[in-house]
Scaffold this active site. Structure first.
Site, PDB file in Angstrom:
ATOM      1  N   LYS A 120       0.990  -1.181  -0.017  1.00 28.82           N
ATOM      2  CA  LYS A 120       0.010  -0.148   0.069  1.00 28.82           C
ATOM      3  C   LYS A 120       0.791   1.212  -0.083  1.00 28.82           C
ATOM      4  O   LYS A 120       0.426   2.323  -0.576  1.00 28.82           O
ATOM      5  CB  LYS A 120      -0.930  -0.279   1.290  1.00 28.82           C
ATOM      6  N   GLU A 190      -1.765  -1.104   9.976  1.00 29.78           N
ATOM      7  CA  GLU A 190      -1.140  -0.188   8.819  1.00 29.78           C
ATOM      8  C   GLU A 190      -2.058   0.833   8.671  1.00 29.78           C
ATOM      9  O   GLU A 190      -1.444   2.032   8.071  1.00 29.78           O
ATOM     10  CB  GLU A 190      -0.840  -1.083   7.379  1.00 29.78           C
ATOM     11  N   HIS A 194      -1.548   5.510   9.295  1.00 27.87           N
ATOM     12  CA  HIS A 194      -1.717   6.981   8.424  1.00 27.87           C
ATOM     13  C   HIS A 194      -2.462   8.068   9.367  1.00 27.87           C
ATOM     14  O   HIS A 194      -2.491   9.015   8.959  1.00 27.87           O
ATOM     15  CB  HIS A 194      -2.769   6.565   7.360  1.00 27.87           C
TER      16      HIS A 194
HETATM   17  P1  NAD Z   1      -3.116 -10.224   9.065  1.00 30.85           P
HETATM   18  O1  NAD Z   1      -2.484  -9.727  10.171  1.00 30.85           O
HETATM   19  O2  NAD Z   1      -4.336 -10.997   9.187  1.00 30.85           O
HETATM   20  O3  NAD Z   1      -2.186 -11.617   8.634  1.00 30.85           O
HETATM   21  C1  NAD Z   1      -0.707 -11.768   8.418  1.00 30.85           C
HETATM   22  C2  NAD Z   1      -0.115 -13.211   8.290  1.00 30.85           C
HETATM   23  O4  NAD Z   1       1.236 -13.016   8.016  1.00 30.85           O
HETATM   24  C3  NAD Z   1      -0.370 -13.768   9.689  1.00 30.85           C
HETATM   25  O5  NAD Z   1      -0.744 -15.168   9.265  1.00 30.85           O
HETATM   26  C4  NAD Z   1       0.987 -13.864  10.248  1.00 30.85           C
HETATM   27  O6  NAD Z   1       1.441 -15.124  11.203  1.00 30.85           O
HETATM   28  C5  NAD Z   1       1.941 -13.953   9.109  1.00 30.85           C
HETATM   29  N1  NAD Z   1       3.234 -13.440   9.162  1.00 30.85           N
HETATM   30  C6  NAD Z   1       3.521 -12.334   9.744  1.00 30.85           C
HETATM   31  N2  NAD Z   1       5.190 -12.050   9.839  1.00 30.85           N
HETATM   32  C7  NAD Z   1       5.474 -13.312   9.338  1.00 30.85           C
HETATM   33  C8  NAD Z   1       6.970 -13.812   9.014  1.00 30.85           C
HETATM   34  N3  NAD Z   1       7.883 -13.173   9.464  1.00 30.85           N
HETATM   35  N4  NAD Z   1       6.926 -14.976   8.401  1.00 30.85           N
HETATM   36  C9  NAD Z   1       5.719 -15.734   7.996  1.00 30.85           C
HETATM   37  N5  NAD Z   1       4.453 -15.203   8.394  1.00 30.85           N
HETATM   38  C10 NAD Z   1       4.522 -14.203   8.856  1.00 30.85           C
HETATM   39  O7  NAD Z   1      -2.734  -9.645   7.572  1.00 30.85           O
HETATM   40  P2  NAD Z   1      -3.887  -9.011   6.490  1.00 30.85           P
HETATM   41  O8  NAD Z   1      -4.819  -8.275   7.411  1.00 30.85           O
HETATM   42  O9  NAD Z   1      -4.299 -10.067   5.941  1.00 30.85           O
HETATM   43  O10 NAD Z   1      -2.951  -8.066   5.731  1.00 30.85           O
HETATM   44  C11 NAD Z   1      -2.007  -8.635   4.722  1.00 30.85           C
HETATM   45  C12 NAD Z   1      -1.331  -7.713   4.064  1.00 30.85           C
HETATM   46  O11 NAD Z   1      -2.176  -7.113   3.066  1.00 30.85           O
HETATM   47  C13 NAD Z   1      -0.958  -6.446   4.686  1.00 30.85           C
HETATM   48  O12 NAD Z   1       0.269  -5.882   4.693  1.00 30.85           O
HETATM   49  C14 NAD Z   1      -1.974  -5.136   4.191  1.00 30.85           C
HETATM   50  O13 NAD Z   1      -1.625  -3.848   4.102  1.00 30.85           O
HETATM   51  C15 NAD Z   1      -2.132  -5.670   2.800  1.00 30.85           C
HETATM   52  N6  NAD Z   1      -3.540  -5.212   2.301  1.00 30.85           N
HETATM   53  C16 NAD Z   1      -3.599  -4.500   0.996  1.00 30.85           C
HETATM   54  C17 NAD Z   1      -4.659  -4.104   0.602  1.00 30.85           C
HETATM   55  C18 NAD Z   1      -4.672  -3.429  -1.064  1.00 30.85           C
HETATM   56  O14 NAD Z   1      -5.689  -3.019  -1.258  1.00 30.85           O
HETATM   57  N7  NAD Z   1      -3.514  -3.159  -1.377  1.00 30.85           N
HETATM   58  C19 NAD Z   1      -6.063  -4.210   1.128  1.00 30.85           C
HETATM   59  C20 NAD Z   1      -5.753  -5.127   2.294  1.00 30.85           C
HETATM   60  C21 NAD Z   1      -4.873  -5.443   2.774  1.00 30.85           C
END
Ligand code: NAD
Length: 327
Positions: A120, A190, A194
């Site tokens: 993002k 995240e 902001h």
């Molecule tokens: P979440 O917190 O629900 O899940 C994160 C996962 O990553 C967990 O399973 C955790 O155990 C794993 N993890 C964390 N550190 C790790 C490591 N070092 N090694 C292995 N696994 C690891 O996250 P989420 O809410 O699903 O979001 C994921 C990403 O997607 C975020 O960065 C978010 O900003 C991005 N996102 C982008 C958009 C977009 O439109 N561009 C929209 C929503 C979310």
């Protein structure tokens, strides 16, 4: 590369688990590997969403027969590189350089397929683009900023721009409703980064209880303005509009799955006849964040396979390519 593309999903949180559900409905792609902080699971014959879902709240390392505990599950998946065609990065990006460092690890580890992220932040996408030479030399096709915003809405802006000879502004305003913040911890963290008085570094150091307190103060609703969102740099790199003319904001309700506002992308420009007009792209209110992010990411993954097969390697943004809808 295999005929049915073998997909690894890095991260088994909100986005990762929903990606498992979406992949189950695709015939051209199969989930073969998934990892989280506690370990990973690998099965070349396919991992079902029920298997991933059953591990929610614990770790995918607990999936019977195919799960393995690990303190560096990303390195374990790098070791499985010859069994994987495409990687979707559903990991938190805290700090900003975390995902670029994971991509670098995959490239230096010898992975030679397609990678897609839903990054993002402007700075994070800039860092990813900075990896172009390494990824091109590694025969990797990477599409960055390929979620909803940036992603679907940025690509819509790139398409909308075609009616004009000059683009004056792009305004993205999104509404996200989730039942509880627990389902998308990284996303919510995240977003808090902001808000006034917060930063990526600050939220990375906050405990879950502190995050809950911040949400409580705001009744669970985050109002975001002038976000540092990579839609700006992506549209600038595509030569469409300078980054200062791209504005991103939105409302995230962390206590109600209903969208608090409709998500829109408004692009204003001037046509070759000198007429000023605005194109508006509105997402259906019933579409969830998971549908818009993961659907787009898989479309770009499929496009990535198409380009990869034609020898086009390196880092591309969501405004460089059209997503290709996978069956
Ligand atoms: P979440 O917190 O629900 O899940 C994160 C996962 O990553 C967990 O399973 C955790 O155990 C794993 N993890 C964390 N550190 C790790 C490591 N070092 N090694 C292995 N696994 C690891 O996250 P989420 O809410 O699903 O979001 C994921 C990403 O997607 C975020 O960065 C978010 O900003 C991005 N996102 C982008 C958009 C977009 O439109 N561009 C929209 C929503 C979310």
């Amino acid at each position: 590369m295999a005929d049915v593309k073998r997909i690894a999903v890095l991260g088994a949180g909100g986005l990762g688990r929903n990606m498992a559900r979406l992949l189950e409905q695709k015939k051209e792609m199969r989930l073969v590997a998934v990892c989280d902080k506690g370990g990973y699971a690998f099965d070349p014959t396919g991992i079902s969403s029920a298997q991933v879902e059953a591990a929610a709240g614990t770790t995918v390392a607990n999936i019977p027969c195919i799960g393995k505990t690990s303190s560096d599950s990303i390195a374990d998946l790098v070791a499985l590189r010859s069994e994987i065609d495409g990687v979707f990065l559903a990991l938190p990006n805290l700090p900003n350089e975390f995902l670029p460092s994971v991509v670098e690890k995959l490239a230096r580890g010898g992975f030679q397929g397609v990678m897609v992220d839903a990054l993002k932040r402007t700075r994070a996408v800039e860092m990813m683009v900075g990896l172009n030479d390494l990824l091109a030399a590694s025969r990797i096709t990477c599409i960055t900023g390929a979620g909803a915003t940036p992603g679907l809405l940025t690509a819509a802006a790139a398409l909308a721009a075609q009616s004009f000879v000059e683009v004056e502004s792009v305004e993205i305003y999104f509404g996200v409703g989730i039942a509880n913040w627990d389902a998308y911890r990284a996303t919510v963290r995240e977003d808090i980064a902001h808000l006034d008085g917060f930063s990526v570094e600050k939220v990375a150091a906050m405990s879950d209880a502190e995050i809950e307190q911040e949400l409580e103060k705001r009744n669970g609703v985050l109002e975001l303005v002038n976000m540092e969102h990579a839609d700006d740099v992506i549209l600038e790199m595509a030569g469409i509009v300078s980054r200062d003319k791209v504005k991103v904001g939105g409302v995230v309700d962390t206590r109600n799955p209903r969208k608090p506002v409709s998500t829109t992308m408004k692009l204003t420009g001037v046509t070759f006849e000198g007429k000023r007009s605005t194109h508006v792209f509105t997402l259906g209110d019933e579409t969830s964040m998971a549908a818009n992010v993961n659907g787009t990411a898989l479309g770009y993954m499929n496009a990535g396979f198409w380009y990869h097969a034609r020898g086009l390697y390196g880092v591309f943004t969501c405004a460089d390519l059209m997503p290709k809808w996978p069956h």
